[in-house]
Design a protein around this motif. Structure first.
Motif, PDB file in Angstrom:
ATOM      1  N   SER A  79       3.949   5.914  -5.373  1.00  0.00           N
ATOM      2  CA  SER A  79       4.357   5.581  -6.738  1.00  0.00           C
ATOM      3  C   SER A  79       4.518   6.786  -7.654  1.00  0.00           C
ATOM      4  N   ARG A  80       3.870   7.902  -7.329  1.00  0.00           N
ATOM      5  CA  ARG A  80       3.979   9.073  -8.194  1.00  0.00           C
ATOM      6  C   ARG A  80       4.952  10.115  -7.661  1.00  0.00           C
ATOM      7  N   GLY A 105      -1.716  10.432  -2.649  1.00  0.00           N
ATOM      8  CA  GLY A 105      -0.497  10.027  -3.327  1.00  0.00           C
ATOM      9  C   GLY A 105      -0.739   9.276  -4.625  1.00  0.00           C
ATOM     10  N   ARG A 106      -1.756   8.418  -4.625  1.00  0.00           N
ATOM     11  CA  ARG A 106      -1.980   7.549  -5.776  1.00  0.00           C
ATOM     12  C   ARG A 106      -2.762   8.225  -6.895  1.00  0.00           C
ATOM     13  N   PHE A 107      -3.758   9.054  -6.535  1.00  0.00           N
ATOM     14  CA  PHE A 107      -4.669   9.579  -7.550  1.00  0.00           C
ATOM     15  C   PHE A 107      -4.524  11.092  -7.776  1.00  0.00           C
ATOM     16  N   ARG A 115      11.516   3.447  -9.724  1.00  0.00           N
ATOM     17  CA  ARG A 115      10.801   2.542  -8.826  1.00  0.00           C
ATOM     18  C   ARG A 115      11.665   2.099  -7.650  1.00  0.00           C
ATOM     19  N   LEU A 129       2.260   1.874  -3.474  1.00  0.00           N
ATOM     20  CA  LEU A 129       1.274   2.479  -4.374  1.00  0.00           C
ATOM     21  C   LEU A 129       1.053   3.953  -4.040  1.00  0.00           C
ATOM     22  N   ALA A 130       0.992   4.261  -2.740  1.00  0.00           N
ATOM     23  CA  ALA A 130       0.785   5.651  -2.329  1.00  0.00           C
ATOM     24  C   ALA A 130       1.949   6.543  -2.741  1.00  0.00           C
ATOM     25  N   PHE A 189      -3.387   7.789   0.969  1.00  0.00           N
ATOM     26  CA  PHE A 189      -3.312   6.902  -0.192  1.00  0.00           C
ATOM     27  C   PHE A 189      -3.966   7.552  -1.412  1.00  0.00           C
ATOM     28  N   MET A 238       0.824  -1.201   0.000  1.00  0.00           N
ATOM     29  CA  MET A 238       0.000   0.000   0.000  1.00  0.00           C
ATOM     30  C   MET A 238       0.862   1.256   0.000  1.00  0.00           C
TER      31      MET A 238
END
Length: 382
Positions: A295-296, A339-341, A301, A292-293, A336, A289
């Protein structure tokens, strides 16, 4: 029917639905029971009493959104009227809405436009929230008001809290308390006229609950991260290059705090291998999790993996020395989603120009508003 008219009807229907859902939610909080489980059932009068929550809360939300709207129009940025998001989950108590948003229909070209549009909403809503809190704390009902919500507590008198908020009495039912922020604490200590309700009873007082939620959402919007209102303000204050450094640092710190205490070193010192493997599986899911949070935050990576593992390792080390240290897991879904969206970086403006000292003063004032509205533990479940 034209697209504009269809959009207007959609916005109007959503607004009316949100009044309905927040009024039902207000009635549920005020009466201390869900509409589904109320015994005896809530009457129409009880439900209409929820307007004491919905109208002031939606007033703050509406002023916030129209602060954005009118400022965008002044800056010649095309924008829609607000879209309200109703939310009522039946047996599960909510606040009746997931907020509202406006859609920009033309490009924001300068950092000043970003700044002005971003700061107008939360500051406008904040000043309305101040008035709401002032009224709520200077017009407190008498102490025995709580007995109209919980008549069974009357037998305990003014010391009811020491009888009803114990582990034995709370078994099988929960209570939601409001954690202090600096401003709410100030109103309780220096503004309140009358007896301030118990921490776990504040949700039964519609003006106070609506005011507290207004501060809570103001703080969320003013987080100086990404494209939140606070992110636009920070971008205007420091420019994109510095924002690209500061915003990720704040986000990583926020994510670290949110999950602090979720996993502790002591959880893995177990004799049973199966228990250890189950706990390790949960930890791996948590690391996923976090990845993913984050990832941007960076295109590499390996850096993202290192950040996720660094957060977990730091949390476990801290838990070894300070086992009682606890963040606030309720912030994890927000972090989340952010960070993710939504992203933590700010899109560049076509033109960056100095914003001038009046805007700088407003910008730093808005960050001070964030500090006094932010609560590290906003909702405490007994």
């Amino acid at each position: 029917m034209s697209r504009t008219r269809r959009r207007l009807y959609t916005q109007l229907i959503l607004f009316v639905l949100t009044i309905v859902t927040t009024t039902i939610a207000g009635a549920e909080w005020t009466n201390g029971t869900s509409l589904f489980y109320a015994n005896p059932p809530l009457t129409l009068s009880d439900i209409l009493g929820g307007l004491a929550f919905s109208l002031p809360f939606l007033a703050v939300l509406t002023v916030h959104e129209f602060g954005h709207y009118f400022t965008a129009r002044l800056n010649k940025v095309k924008v829609t009227l607000p879209y309200y998001i109703p939310l009522w989950l039946g047996p599960f108590t909510t606040i009746g809405t997931m907020g509202a948003f406006i859609k920009l229909r033309s490009r924001v070209k300068t950092n000043i436009q970003y700044f002005d549009i971003g700061i107008a909403g939360p500051l406008a809503g904040f000043f309305v929230a101040l008035g709401l809190l002032w009224y709520g704390f200077t017009h407190l009902p008498p102490p025995d008001y709580i007995f109209t919500v919980h008549p069974e507590w009357r037998q305990f008198g003014s010391n009811y809290a020491q009888y009803v908020y114990t582990p034995q009495a709370m078994e099988g039912r929960g209570a939601v308390g409001l954690g202090d922020n600096l401003l709410f604490w100030f109103f309780k200590k220096y503004v309140a006229i009358g007896t301030v309700p118990h921490q776990y009873d504040l949700v039964n007082y519609p003006f106070l609950f609506a005011g507290y939620l207004s501060l809570f959402f103001t703080a969320l919007n003013l987080f100086p991260i990404g494209q939140l209102d606070g992110g636009h303000i920070l971008y205007g204050l420091v420019g994109r290059r510095v924002h690209q450094i500061i915003s990720p640092i704040i986000f990583v710190g926020f994510l670290f705090y949110a999950g602090l205490g979720w996993f502790r070193y002591q959880d893995f010192v177990v004799a049973d291998t199966n228990d250890f493997l189950i706990q390790a599986g949960y930890l791996l899911a948590y690391i996923g999790m976090l990845f993913l949070a984050l990832s941007r935050i960076h295109d590499d990576r390996l850096i993202v993996v290192a950040l996720a593992l660094g957060i977990v390792l730091s949390q476990l080390v801290l838990s070894y020395f300070f086992p009682q240290l606890e963040g606030y897991r309720g912030f994890v879904p927000f972090a989340f989603m952010l960070g993710r969206f939504l992203g933590i970086h700010h899109p560049p403006a076509d033109y960056e120009v100095p914003i001038g000292w009046p805007r700088q003063i407003l910008g730093w004032f808005s960050l001070a508003v964030f500090v006094v509205c932010f609560s590290p533990q906003p909702f405490v479940v007994y």
